[in-house]
Design a protein around this motif. Structure first.
Motif, short mmCIF file in Angstrom:
data_model
loop_
_atom_site.label_atom_id
_atom_site.label_comp_id
_atom_site.label_asym_id
_atom_site.label_seq_id
_atom_site.Cartn_x
_atom_site.Cartn_y
_atom_site.Cartn_z
N ALA A 4 28.34 10.41 -37.86
CA ALA A 4 29.05 11.49 -36.86
C ALA A 4 29.95 12.45 -37.92
O ALA A 4 30.10 13.74 -37.52
N VAL A 5 30.80 11.82 -38.74
CA VAL A 5 31.83 12.50 -39.41
C VAL A 5 31.08 13.60 -40.32
O VAL A 5 31.48 14.79 -40.74
N GLN A 8 30.27 16.42 -38.35
CA GLN A 8 31.54 17.20 -38.26
C GLN A 8 32.00 17.98 -39.21
O GLN A 8 32.43 19.30 -39.26
N GLU A 12 32.44 22.05 -39.77
CA GLU A 12 33.37 22.92 -40.11
C GLU A 12 33.02 23.84 -41.27
O GLU A 12 33.27 24.86 -41.37
N PHE A 137 38.96 17.89 -46.03
CA PHE A 137 39.78 18.94 -45.21
C PHE A 137 40.78 19.59 -45.84
O PHE A 137 41.34 20.65 -45.63
N LEU A 140 38.96 22.69 -46.90
CA LEU A 140 38.63 23.27 -45.80
C LEU A 140 39.76 24.26 -45.47
O LEU A 140 39.72 25.24 -45.27
N LYS A 156 43.13 29.37 -35.07
CA LYS A 156 42.81 27.93 -34.80
C LYS A 156 41.27 27.80 -34.07
O LYS A 156 40.56 26.81 -34.40
N TYR A 159 38.89 27.71 -36.68
CA TYR A 159 38.89 26.37 -37.34
C TYR A 159 38.09 25.56 -36.66
O TYR A 159 37.25 24.65 -37.33
N LEU A 160 38.41 25.29 -35.37
CA LEU A 160 37.89 24.10 -34.72
C LEU A 160 36.27 24.36 -34.36
O LEU A 160 35.77 23.35 -34.18
N LEU B 129 36.90 13.20 -33.00
CA LEU B 129 36.03 13.64 -34.11
C LEU B 129 36.34 15.24 -34.27
O LEU B 129 36.52 15.77 -35.48
N LEU B 133 40.93 14.71 -35.39
CA LEU B 133 40.82 14.77 -36.91
C LEU B 133 40.93 15.89 -37.59
O LEU B 133 41.99 15.91 -38.53
N PRO B 134 40.40 17.00 -37.24
CA PRO B 134 40.56 18.51 -37.91
C PRO B 134 41.84 18.95 -37.95
O PRO B 134 42.50 19.36 -38.77
N ASN B 135 42.61 18.77 -36.37
CA ASN B 135 43.91 19.35 -36.46
C ASN B 135 44.70 18.60 -37.16
O ASN B 135 45.80 19.15 -37.74
#
Lengths: 170, 170
Positions: A4-5, A8, A12, A137, A140, A156, A159-160, B129, B133-135
């Motif tokens: 899962a990570v 992500q 990203e 991160f 990133l 933002k 980014y997300l 996730l 986490l990214p924020n």
């Protein structure tokens, strides 16, 4: 959870591809060479944009490969254009997306090391949490910040990316 | 696993406290007011340092509280000094460190929402996730980057902190 990570991270990286597109478009609109971005940096003794993107990609592919017990694809760090950096990101995403949940079985207890650790080791769980995740991160956000600092109109939401949201159960 | 990531957030916030210390020491060495940092920013339309630290803390405490089904401590966003920002971080760490593995049971399937989502919801797993986490790492790295950009002598080791490494089993 590791899959899962890594998923992500892949998301990203795909967002980062759109930032490079925005940067190229911004340079064209302002009539400057988009490849100037490669040398921009936030501090004299911090890596420039091109190196941030390379390390970002390498952090993701190395984390995924180590946790999955696979060989990561090689990249030569020879990018001199924004298009080449974009291709580097794209190639990294391609590798991450080949991995399945099964590849990460037993990942938490794998023994991870690298030459600069001088013989010391980390468990997969600690390596992923304390090293791979924050480093990913870091590079990133630094990649994003260098573009924002230089006027690229991203925010933002870029980014997300899109969030997996639903209407509430009635 | 949520407890482990919240623990990593707590570790990173404790690292961020050391960056503020380094920034205060740098300002003293250069004979300028350390509270000038609060208004520094990387782009005219990006939040300044003080707001980055506030959002960083709020992202961590809100993520922890939502996933654990607890009430987060309130903070008024009235900090005007580096020492007050440092206390804000310290208070956030204090809250995160009260949570136990048991608090996060069932966290993945909790229903998460906030007013700006206009009635839509995320599962705990997706919220954590894709959003928390990214924020968190976005505001952490931006906090770091604003200080680096303004000459504070901090580096990657200050970002990562101490890694849980051991000698290999013989």
């Amino acid at each position: 959870m590791y899959q899962a990570v890594i998923g992500q991270m892949s998301k990203e990286l795909r967002q980062a591809e759109t930032w490079l597109d925005a940067a190229i478009a911004h340079a064209k609109a302002k009539s400057f060479d988009p490849n100037l971005y490669l040398a921009f940096r936030l501090a004299p003794d911090q890596f420039p944009f091109a190196r941030q993107v390379q390390i970002l990609c390498d952090t993701a592919k190395t984390a995924a490969a180590r946790m999955a017990g696979k060989e990561a694809p090689k990249h030569e760090d020879t990018e001199t254009t924004m298009e080449q950096l974009r291709a580097r990101i794209h190639s990294t995403v391609g590798f991450l997306d080949t991995l399945t949940a099964k590849d990460f079985e037993g990942a938490a207890t794998r023994v991870i090391t690298q030459p600069r650790w001088e013989g010391k080791v980390m468990t997969g769980a600690n390596y992923f949490l304390e090293h791979a995740l924050p480093n990913f991160f870091f590079h990133l956000t630094t990649t994003y910040a260098i573009l924002r600092h230089n006027g690229v109109p991203i925010g933002k939401k870029d980014y997300l990316g899109t969030l997996t949201m639903t209407a509430p159960a009635s």
